[in-house]
Motif scaffolding. Structure first.
Motif, PDB file in Angstrom:
ATOM      1  N   PHE A 132      64.832 104.512 -52.855  1.00 50.66           N
ATOM      2  CA  PHE A 132      65.507 105.698 -52.861  1.00 50.66           C
ATOM      3  C   PHE A 132      64.479 106.860 -52.800  1.00 50.66           C
ATOM      4  N   ASP A 133      64.679 108.083 -52.072  1.00 45.31           N
ATOM      5  CA  ASP A 133      63.585 108.954 -52.308  1.00 45.31           C
ATOM      6  C   ASP A 133      64.009 109.909 -53.525  1.00 45.31           C
ATOM      7  N   GLU A 135      65.242 112.478 -54.041  1.00 47.50           N
ATOM      8  CA  GLU A 135      66.345 113.282 -54.045  1.00 47.50           C
ATOM      9  C   GLU A 135      67.820 112.190 -54.472  1.00 47.50           C
ATOM     10  N   ASN A 137      68.357 109.717 -52.153  1.00 50.21           N
ATOM     11  CA  ASN A 137      68.937 109.465 -51.101  1.00 50.21           C
ATOM     12  C   ASN A 137      68.442 107.931 -50.584  1.00 50.21           C
ATOM     13  N   GLU A 138      69.200 106.864 -50.342  1.00 50.96           N
ATOM     14  CA  GLU A 138      69.047 105.685 -49.841  1.00 50.96           C
ATOM     15  C   GLU A 138      68.244 105.699 -48.649  1.00 50.96           C
ATOM     16  N   MET A 139      67.078 104.729 -48.587  1.00 51.55           N
ATOM     17  CA  MET A 139      66.240 104.767 -47.334  1.00 51.55           C
ATOM     18  C   MET A 139      66.460 103.169 -46.900  1.00 51.55           C
TER      19      MET A 139
END
Length: 185
Positions: A132-133, A135, A137-139
């Protein structure tokens, strides 16, 4: 700003603990930790800043190395034209990996280890990761070469594992079956 004095060294108990997952949204403190980890790595690769602040150059730094037992690390690999240049990985995981192994032919080093440790460190040649970043958000990425090796090195820190734990003590330069050397140059 993180300095060398803030990086704990081998033998410190935090380096052998399994780090705790982070939750979102990140607290102000956790966001600052992410910024600080990445800032150290970027600054350590800048000759002027490195000399000014006495920083050892590195391409990755994990939170446990600054005595914070949380599942986050920073990578900065500027000379690689692959998926990323600057990268914060929160709650990272390897979701799949190659059968083929690799190792850095000159060995690995670590900002928490103030000595040369000879030997090959076997790593997966290719990995698919999830993280996750900042924010939340999954990467998902596929990594190979130095980014894959560095990701595995830093992920080990989150699990209380040091790079030299992988070295064959009886024969540090023993051939690793199915492994091809990775040369940084």
């Amino acid at each position: 700003m993180i300095l060398m004095k803030d990086i704990i060294r081998e033998g410190h108990p935090t380096l052998r603990k399994k780090a705790k997952e982070m939750s979102f949204p990140l607290s102000t403190e956790d966001r600052q930790l992410c910024d600080d980890l990445l800032e150290y790595i970027v600054n350590s690769q800048d000759d002027k800043l490195s000399e000014k602040y006495g920083l050892r150059s590195g391409i990755g730094l994990a939170a446990p190395q600054v005595n914070v037992s949380k599942r986050v690390f920073a990578l900065h690999i500027p000379d690689d034209d692959k998926p990323f240049e600057k990268f914060i990985a929160i709650n990272p995981k390897i979701v799949s990996h190659s059968v083929e192994k690799t190792y850095i032919s000159t060995g690995e080093g670590c900002l928490s280890v103030d000595r040369e440790v000879p030997g090959y460190v076997p790593r997966y040649a290719r990995i698919s990761i999830k993280a996750f970043d900042t924010e939340g958000n999954e990467m998902k990425m596929r990594l190979k070469g130095l980014p894959a090796i560095a990701f595995q090195h830093e992920l080990d820190h989150l699990n209380g594992i040091m790079f030299y734990d992988h070295i064959d003590e009886s024969d540090p330069y023993n051939d690793i079956p199915g492994a091809l050397p990775f040369d940084r140059e």
